[in-house]
Design an enzyme around this catalytic site. Structure first.
Site, mmCIF file in Angstrom:
data_model
loop_
_atom_site.group_PDB
_atom_site.id
_atom_site.type_symbol
_atom_site.label_atom_id
_atom_site.label_comp_id
_atom_site.label_asym_id
_atom_site.label_seq_id
_atom_site.Cartn_x
_atom_site.Cartn_y
_atom_site.Cartn_z
ATOM 1 N N ARG A 38 58.696 16.461 46.770
ATOM 2 C CA ARG A 38 59.749 17.770 47.711
ATOM 3 C C ARG A 38 60.604 17.687 49.060
ATOM 4 O O ARG A 38 61.843 16.984 48.645
ATOM 5 C CB ARG A 38 58.812 18.921 48.006
ATOM 6 C CG ARG A 38 59.559 20.318 48.355
ATOM 7 C CD ARG A 38 60.207 20.630 49.638
ATOM 8 N NE ARG A 38 59.196 20.822 51.067
ATOM 9 C CZ ARG A 38 59.348 20.367 52.078
ATOM 10 N NH1 ARG A 38 60.641 20.602 52.309
ATOM 11 N NH2 ARG A 38 58.451 20.606 53.288
ATOM 12 N N ASP A 39 59.754 16.933 50.299
ATOM 13 C CA ASP A 39 60.060 16.437 50.827
ATOM 14 C C ASP A 39 61.515 15.103 51.404
ATOM 15 O O ASP A 39 62.119 15.029 51.707
ATOM 16 C CB ASP A 39 59.295 16.866 52.520
ATOM 17 C CG ASP A 39 59.755 16.674 53.779
ATOM 18 O OD1 ASP A 39 60.911 16.962 54.347
ATOM 19 O OD2 ASP A 39 59.655 15.766 55.240
ATOM 20 N N HIS A 86 52.565 15.905 60.947
ATOM 21 C CA HIS A 86 53.744 15.688 59.261
ATOM 22 C C HIS A 86 54.403 14.548 60.662
ATOM 23 O O HIS A 86 55.565 15.237 61.388
ATOM 24 C CB HIS A 86 53.848 16.572 59.361
ATOM 25 C CG HIS A 86 55.354 16.595 58.613
ATOM 26 N ND1 HIS A 86 55.162 17.140 57.032
ATOM 27 C CD2 HIS A 86 56.592 15.518 58.999
ATOM 28 C CE1 HIS A 86 56.316 16.323 56.674
ATOM 29 N NE2 HIS A 86 57.196 15.871 57.473
ATOM 30 N N HIS A 135 57.149 11.345 61.375
ATOM 31 C CA HIS A 135 58.670 11.074 60.854
ATOM 32 C C HIS A 135 58.710 9.046 61.674
ATOM 33 O O HIS A 135 57.978 9.528 62.818
ATOM 34 C CB HIS A 135 59.847 11.571 61.065
ATOM 35 C CG HIS A 135 60.338 13.083 59.751
ATOM 36 N ND1 HIS A 135 60.818 13.023 59.220
ATOM 37 C CD2 HIS A 135 59.296 13.903 59.407
ATOM 38 C CE1 HIS A 135 61.044 13.618 58.125
ATOM 39 N NE2 HIS A 135 60.042 14.663 58.432
ATOM 40 N N CYS A 167 65.897 13.984 58.057
ATOM 41 C CA CYS A 167 66.110 15.204 58.717
ATOM 42 C C CYS A 167 68.139 15.701 58.529
ATOM 43 O O CYS A 167 68.512 14.873 59.599
ATOM 44 C CB CYS A 167 65.753 15.429 59.720
ATOM 45 S SG CYS A 167 66.003 17.110 60.604
ATOM 46 N N ASN A 214 59.817 10.767 55.929
ATOM 47 C CA ASN A 214 58.816 10.696 56.487
ATOM 48 C C ASN A 214 58.006 9.195 56.744
ATOM 49 O O ASN A 214 58.311 7.976 55.985
ATOM 50 C CB ASN A 214 58.170 11.509 55.739
ATOM 51 C CG ASN A 214 58.223 12.815 55.410
ATOM 52 O OD1 ASN A 214 58.179 13.590 56.029
ATOM 53 N ND2 ASN A 214 59.557 12.785 54.650
#
Length: 360
Positions: free
Chosen positions: A44-45, A260, A262, A293, A302
């Protein structure tokens, strides 16, 4: 300035008794001190901002492969309008497939779907009901998979307005009916607080107390867990520690939190160690370091799952994840997307398995 302890001291401190916070929100059983749960966000991300069109078959194969690594939570998609995020247009089909033919796995897997508004959750529920399925529950030996949802808020007004076209308070109010409906359907809810350590519009001056306030609000309204996200990768070890102390001062239990990170500035693993020392045992990551992002120029993906697993295992922690298999997946999906593999541990592992020496 706070000095990071050596790994051996880290492990000893992880086993030491910690004072209990003033209040608790957790609905999940406490994790053992040497076990870390990794939430794999690649499907997803990791994929949502890729420019190259990705087929449904490739997404399903990625999820299928990940399910065999030992990971227990996978972000599988997002119920957002296709005009917003074209890569997530096939999420309904992914959910249907995982209900009808769940991947074979040695462990139960929770598949998580982002729902940015109540309509997104309603669409997910329609798929479940059409297939005669329920969300399932963690720990139920009869359920090989469970369906969960996530929602998000931002820690700065500027990012909230750019990302969701509303203020922070408005985003919180939008979240309430999502949580209420999810609880009515026995669906576990995960919250996200974006740009907790740096904002592309407001810089690094993000208020830790504001992050703590939003996190507490999400938990109090019924979220089962909140992932505090360094969306832009601006976080440093001292500011990560400051944020974690603010969350603890607000009475938020470590077992309710995930981190979370990055890796834009190469600090994700450093910040992870700070989180470990503080007692956090849930971390998000993406195979091959996929992601980024779109609202922050230069923000890379990530932290790579392979790098995170390698670091955790090196510290004597347990994840249940097969590093070699995860590394193969990182190499494969990077090739499928025509992009560089951003995992250093993954590339080194694949090279070792191939009998080659990685470049120095």
């Amino acid at each position: 300035m706070h000095q990071l302890r050596l790994p051996l001291q880290l492990l000893r401190s992880a086993r030491a008794a910690r004072p209990r916070p003033a209040r608790r929100f957790a609905t999940e059983a406490r994790l053992t001190t040497d076990h870390v749960r990794i939430v794999e966000v690649g499907p997803r991300d990791g994929l949502q901002n890729e420019k190259k069109s990705i087929s449904l078959e490739t997404k399903l194969e990625l999820i299928e492969r990940l399910s065999k690594t030992g990971v227990t939570t996978i972000e599988a998609g997002s119920f957002v309008p296709a005009k917003w995020v074209p890569q997530m247009a096939s999420t309904s089909e992914i959910l249907q497939h995982l209900i009808k033919t769940p991947p074979q796995s040695h462990n139960q897997i929770a598949y998580n779907y982002l729902v940015p508004n109540i309509r997104g959750l309603e669409n997910l529920i329609k798929v479940l009901e059409a297939e005669g399925a329920t969300a399932g529950s963690r720990g139920d030996s009869k359920s090989t998979t469970t369906t969960e949802v996530s929602l998000f808020a931002a820690a700065t007004e500027s990012f909230s307005k750019a990302n969701t076209n509303c203020s922070i308070s408005e985003s919180i109010e939008r979240a309430r009916p999502i949580v209420t409906l999810a609880k009515e359907k026995d669906i576990r809810v995960r919250g996200y607080v974006s740009v907790a350590l740096g904002c592309p519009y407001e810089g690094t001056d993000v208020s830790p107390s504001k992050v703590a306030e939003i996190t507490a609000t999400l938990l109090e309204m019924g979220a089962d867990e909140v992932s505090v996200a360094d969306t832009t990768g601006m976080g440093t070890a001292p500011r990560t520690l400051e944020l974690l102390r603010a969350l603890a001062a607000a009475g938020i239990a470590n077992s309710d939190l995930a981190l979370h990170f990055h890796d834009t500035y190469g600090q994700a693993l450093v910040n992870t160690v700070v989180g470990l020392e503080h007692g956090i045992r849930i971390f998000d990551s993406s195979v091959g370091g996929l992601g980024g992002c779109p609202y922050s120029k230069g923000a890379t993906g990530n932290v790579a799952t392979e790098d995170l697993v390698h670091t955790l295992h090196g510290l004597g922690m347990h994840t249940g994840i097969d590093l070699e298999e995860m590394s193969r997946i990182g190499a494969w999906i990077s090739g499928e997307l025509g992009r560089a593999n951003d995992s250093r541990a993954g590339k080194a592992t694949v090279a070792r398995l191939a009998g080659e020496k990685p470049c120095s």
